[in-house]
Design a protein around this motif. Structure first.
Motif, PDB file in Angstrom:
ATOM      1  N   VAL A  98     -14.814   7.432   1.935  1.00  0.00           N
ATOM      2  CA  VAL A  98     -14.101   6.462   1.110  1.00  0.00           C
ATOM      3  C   VAL A  98     -14.267   6.784  -0.368  1.00  0.00           C
ATOM      4  N   ASP A  99     -15.383   7.410  -0.734  1.00  0.00           N
ATOM      5  CA  ASP A  99     -15.614   7.757  -2.137  1.00  0.00           C
ATOM      6  C   ASP A  99     -14.521   8.676  -2.679  1.00  0.00           C
ATOM      7  N   ASP A 100     -13.862   9.451  -1.807  1.00  0.00           N
ATOM      8  CA  ASP A 100     -12.833  10.377  -2.258  1.00  0.00           C
ATOM      9  C   ASP A 100     -11.520   9.687  -2.600  1.00  0.00           C
ATOM     10  N   VAL A 101     -11.325   8.454  -2.126  1.00  0.00           N
ATOM     11  CA  VAL A 101     -10.021   7.803  -2.305  1.00  0.00           C
ATOM     12  C   VAL A 101     -10.097   6.426  -2.945  1.00  0.00           C
ATOM     13  N   LYS A 102     -11.284   5.869  -3.086  1.00  0.00           N
ATOM     14  CA  LYS A 102     -11.365   4.474  -3.521  1.00  0.00           C
ATOM     15  C   LYS A 102     -10.788   4.254  -4.904  1.00  0.00           C
ATOM     16  N   GLN A 103     -10.791   5.298  -5.764  1.00  0.00           N
ATOM     17  CA  GLN A 103     -10.248   5.123  -7.102  1.00  0.00           C
ATOM     18  C   GLN A 103      -8.722   5.058  -7.096  1.00  0.00           C
ATOM     19  N   LEU A 104      -8.093   5.424  -5.971  1.00  0.00           N
ATOM     20  CA  LEU A 104      -6.638   5.395  -5.861  1.00  0.00           C
ATOM     21  C   LEU A 104      -6.112   4.081  -5.301  1.00  0.00           C
ATOM     22  N   PHE A 105      -7.010   3.206  -4.900  1.00  0.00           N
ATOM     23  CA  PHE A 105      -6.617   1.909  -4.359  1.00  0.00           C
ATOM     24  C   PHE A 105      -7.236   0.804  -5.206  1.00  0.00           C
ATOM     25  N   LYS A 106      -6.688  -0.379  -5.039  1.00  0.00           N
ATOM     26  CA  LYS A 106      -7.148  -1.524  -5.828  1.00  0.00           C
ATOM     27  C   LYS A 106      -7.772  -2.573  -4.909  1.00  0.00           C
ATOM     28  N   PRO A 107      -8.557  -3.477  -5.483  1.00  0.00           N
ATOM     29  CA  PRO A 107      -9.183  -4.504  -4.648  1.00  0.00           C
ATOM     30  C   PRO A 107      -8.175  -5.522  -4.133  1.00  0.00           C
ATOM     31  N   LEU A 108      -8.507  -6.106  -2.988  1.00  0.00           N
ATOM     32  CA  LEU A 108      -7.780  -7.260  -2.465  1.00  0.00           C
ATOM     33  C   LEU A 108      -8.512  -8.507  -2.953  1.00  0.00           C
ATOM     34  N   ILE A 109      -7.788  -9.445  -3.520  1.00  0.00           N
ATOM     35  CA  ILE A 109      -8.414 -10.611  -4.147  1.00  0.00           C
ATOM     36  C   ILE A 109      -7.829 -11.882  -3.534  1.00  0.00           C
ATOM     37  N   LEU A 110      -8.683 -12.670  -2.901  1.00  0.00           N
ATOM     38  CA  LEU A 110      -8.286 -13.994  -2.441  1.00  0.00           C
ATOM     39  C   LEU A 110      -8.507 -14.972  -3.593  1.00  0.00           C
ATOM     40  N   GLN A 111      -7.482 -15.682  -3.967  1.00  0.00           N
ATOM     41  CA  GLN A 111      -7.568 -16.609  -5.097  1.00  0.00           C
ATOM     42  C   GLN A 111      -7.528 -18.042  -4.581  1.00  0.00           C
ATOM     43  N   PHE A 112      -8.576 -18.813  -4.917  1.00  0.00           N
ATOM     44  CA  PHE A 112      -8.698 -20.193  -4.484  1.00  0.00           C
ATOM     45  C   PHE A 112      -8.316 -21.136  -5.621  1.00  0.00           C
ATOM     46  N   LYS A 113      -8.261 -22.414  -5.292  1.00  0.00           N
ATOM     47  CA  LYS A 113      -7.978 -23.406  -6.323  1.00  0.00           C
ATOM     48  C   LYS A 113      -9.023 -23.321  -7.423  1.00  0.00           C
ATOM     49  N   LYS A 114      -8.583 -23.521  -8.641  1.00  0.00           N
ATOM     50  CA  LYS A 114      -9.505 -23.466  -9.773  1.00  0.00           C
ATOM     51  C   LYS A 114     -10.470 -24.639  -9.735  1.00  0.00           C
ATOM     52  N   SER A 115     -11.670 -24.385 -10.215  1.00  0.00           N
ATOM     53  CA  SER A 115     -12.669 -25.433 -10.348  1.00  0.00           C
ATOM     54  C   SER A 115     -12.465 -26.143 -11.679  1.00  0.00           C
TER      55      SER A 115
ATOM     56  N   LEU B  94       0.827  -1.209   0.000  1.00  0.00           N
ATOM     57  CA  LEU B  94       0.000   0.000   0.000  1.00  0.00           C
ATOM     58  C   LEU B  94       0.862   1.260   0.000  1.00  0.00           C
ATOM     59  N   LYS B  95       1.939   1.268   0.756  1.00  0.00           N
ATOM     60  CA  LYS B  95       2.831   2.438   0.758  1.00  0.00           C
ATOM     61  C   LYS B  95       3.426   2.661  -0.623  1.00  0.00           C
ATOM     62  N   ASP B  96       3.857   1.589  -1.263  1.00  0.00           N
ATOM     63  CA  ASP B  96       4.495   1.697  -2.566  1.00  0.00           C
ATOM     64  C   ASP B  96       3.511   2.114  -3.646  1.00  0.00           C
ATOM     65  N   ALA B  97       2.253   1.678  -3.510  1.00  0.00           N
ATOM     66  CA  ALA B  97       1.249   1.952  -4.544  1.00  0.00           C
ATOM     67  C   ALA B  97       0.469   3.234  -4.286  1.00  0.00           C
ATOM     68  N   SER B  98       0.751   3.938  -3.190  1.00  0.00           N
ATOM     69  CA  SER B  98      -0.037   5.132  -2.827  1.00  0.00           C
ATOM     70  C   SER B  98       0.896   6.310  -2.567  1.00  0.00           C
ATOM     71  N   PRO B  99       1.487   6.888  -3.608  1.00  0.00           N
ATOM     72  CA  PRO B  99       2.459   7.982  -3.399  1.00  0.00           C
ATOM     73  C   PRO B  99       1.846   9.257  -2.832  1.00  0.00           C
ATOM     74  N   ARG B 100       0.548   9.422  -2.924  1.00  0.00           N
ATOM     75  CA  ARG B 100      -0.088  10.640  -2.406  1.00  0.00           C
ATOM     76  C   ARG B 100      -0.448  10.531  -0.929  1.00  0.00           C
ATOM     77  N   PHE B 101      -0.012   9.454  -0.279  1.00  0.00           N
ATOM     78  CA  PHE B 101      -0.316   9.253   1.132  1.00  0.00           C
ATOM     79  C   PHE B 101       0.970   9.015   1.905  1.00  0.00           C
ATOM     80  N   VAL B 102       0.996   9.518   3.133  1.00  0.00           N
ATOM     81  CA  VAL B 102       2.118   9.261   4.035  1.00  0.00           C
ATOM     82  C   VAL B 102       1.559   8.708   5.340  1.00  0.00           C
ATOM     83  N   GLN B 103       2.328   7.839   5.983  1.00  0.00           N
ATOM     84  CA  GLN B 103       1.867   7.223   7.221  1.00  0.00           C
ATOM     85  C   GLN B 103       1.758   8.268   8.325  1.00  0.00           C
TER      86      GLN B 103
END
Length: 550
Positions: free
Chosen positions: A443-460, A414-423
């Protein structure tokens, strides 16, 4: 009158009579001057069409046969092509695979039977029940509205943070218990075996909850000789000379609830709106200790929904009242109402992602994930075991938990992907918060600057990807300082050092189904506003498909 062109009644010299190409329907008044009904007109038209098909049919038969033979001779014959044959074979194979996936989702006929809800034994007296799910009142530290002044999404809410995993989720339901029935608010907890409420038996140490304490009659107390007390020695203990069945629950943070088992009537509303009174066994808690007391200012107890034999779904299934299936849909609207259902009548037949439940300790609902990605670029969050990592679905937890290494690597991503934010370490709302270089109100003001978290399971079937996607609204929290905080915590601090825990912030906005009959969990995106009862197939079709599959 029919306006189609009238066929000519004349024929040239030597020509054969022409067959009729249309029909003229003439409606005449009846004897009393009235008009015939539309039904009689329709019947008459059908009769005329049948007769028209017969008239002239023999006369034109030879002409039609000759014309057809000439047309067949003149039509060019298609040439055989390997490309066409290959395309047709691929199309048939694709249809076969799609049908197989739809009917045999986990590779055996039992899945098809469940998918189509065709098991006749489940269609006898078994039914389903609906319960409302309410979001709890939000704590302080959050703006009341979004940037436009509208009610803010729950993703911006700040929930109380403490190091515990006792049932203190952010959604509760209301249940009616006793005779006459009285309402109680219960935390919905898929991680607890036990349903219990505070009670006056008498009470030693109870919080002042939203309702008066439940007061059991002497006949409601379960004796130590009862099968429930004998069947679960790990959870319950005979009361010795008192001839009652005591329980003592201890949670991860040291909080506890002590009491006795009771049996009383619980009133549930079936899918057809009928109120039904069902006998259930639950805990009558007269001594609560620790942080649990703070939770009980909003609710009266907990609704245990695990796979244990004493959980509410399993009790009702053993009685033959429901299938051992339930689901919940937690709304993201703070003023909305989600729903909880017991039974399988509200499971969508299409669109669900199914994964197997992996048996583990404490009757919890868990499965296994291969990896976690940040966004669609397959930027993997490192720190998970090389083997499959366990994922726990726990509606009794508020936040999401990662193993420590995966948690720290997610922060690095998140730090690497969000240059407009500082801890911003001065914001103690949550362990990791960031300050933006622009005003943030929701959240509407910043959601476009972040990406979804995706849990990937075994393929069916080795080809169909199965994922659990959490949008930025599902893991970001906005504080009253306008900071963006991560709603994912270090699970090692609460005893989950090797598992991912999905709490309420990541489960809302989805319909989650727990199928204890087939040992599967499923989910699908939903606004959680309108549960749909699935229609059942006619008996003759159920019987035919039952013979086919079983």
């Amino acid at each position: 009158m029919d306006n189609s062109p009238e066929p000519s009644g004349r024929s040239g010299e030597g020509d054969q009579p022409c067959s009729p190409h249309g029909t003229v329907v003439i409606v005449l008044p009846d004897d009393i001057g009235g008009l015939p009904t539309s039904v009689s007109v329709a019947e008459e038209a059908v009769a005329l069409l049948h007769r028209a098909g017969a008239v002239g049919g023999d006369a034109a038969a030879s002409n039609a046969e000759d014309a057809g033979r000439r047309e067949e001779e003149e039509r060019p014959r298609p040439r055989f092509s390997l490309w066409r044959a290959a395309g047709a074979a691929l199309a048939l194979a694709a249809l076969a695979v799609a049908g197989y996936v739809c009917l045999y989702a986990d590779g055996h006929a039992g899945a098809a039977w469940r998918f189509l809800a065709l098991r006749e034994e489940e269609w006898g007296d078994r039914r389903s029940f609906l319960l409302p799910l309410y979001p709890k009142a939000r704590a302080g530290g959050v703006r009341a509205g979004g940037s436009d002044g509208a009610p803010q999404n729950l993703t911006a809410a700040i929930f109380p943070l403490s190091d515990h995993v006792f049932p203190d989720g952010q959604y509760y339901t209301t249940m009616s218990i006793g005779n006459p029935p009285r309402s109680y608010f219960l935390d919905v907890d898929t991680g607890s075996d036990f349903t219990w409420i505070q009670c006056d038996a008498p009470c030693r140490n109870c919080a002042k909850g939203p309702h008066p304490l439940y007061k059991p009659a002497r006949g409601n107390i379960i004796p130590s000789s009862d099968s429930f007390c004998q069947e679960f020695p790990g959870n319950l203990k005979p009361g010795g000379t008192s001839n009652q069945c005591d329980y003592d629950l201890t949670y991860a943070d040291g909080s506890s609830s002590m009491g006795v088992l009771a049996r009383d009537s619980m009133q549930l509303i079936s899918e057809d709106g009928e109120r039904e009174n069902l006998d259930i066994v639950f805990g009558c808690g007269y001594d609560q200790q620790g942080n649990l007391l703070a939770s009980l200012t909003n609710t009266d107890g907990a609704l245990g929904l695990s796979s244990a034999a004493i959980s509410l779904p399993t009790q009702l299934a053993r009685q033959g009242t429901i299938s051992n299936v339930f689901g919940h849909c937690m709304t993201t609207d703070p003023s909305g109402v989600g729903y909880l259902f017991l039974g399988d009548d509200y499971i969508p037949r299409w669109g669900m992602t199914w994964v197997p439940i992996r048996n583990g300790p404490n009757n919890i609902y868990s499965t296994e994930v291969e990896k976690v990605n940040y966004g669609d670029q397959h930027r993997s969050v490192r720190g998970l075991s090389e083997k499959l990592t366990r994922v726990i679905f726990d509606s009794g937890s508020t936040y999401m938990y990662f193993p420590r290494e995966a948690y720290t690597n997610l922060i690095a991503v998140l730090k690497d992907a969000s240059p407009r934010f500082v801890q911003d370490d001065s914001d103690k709302t949550l362990p990791f918060c960031m300050k933006a270089d622009f005003p943030v109100r929701s959240v509407d003001d910043v959601k476009q600057l972040f990406k979804p978290l995706i849990l990937q399971f075994k393929k069916s079937l080795f080809i169909f990807t199965r994922t659990f996607t959490m949008s930025p609204e599902d893991y970001l929290i906005i504080t009253d300082k306008g900071n963006v905080c991560l709603g994912v915590l270090d699970g090692t601090e609460v005893g989950f050092g090797s598992a991912i825990v999905l709490g309420d912030v990541s489960l809302r906005g989805k319909l989650i189904v727990y199928d204890n009959d087939e040992n599967k969990i499923a989910w699908v995106q939903s606004d959680c506003t309108n549960p749909h009862k699935q229609s059942r197939l006619p008996f003759f079709l159920r019987k035919a498909l039952r013979n086919q599959f079983l």
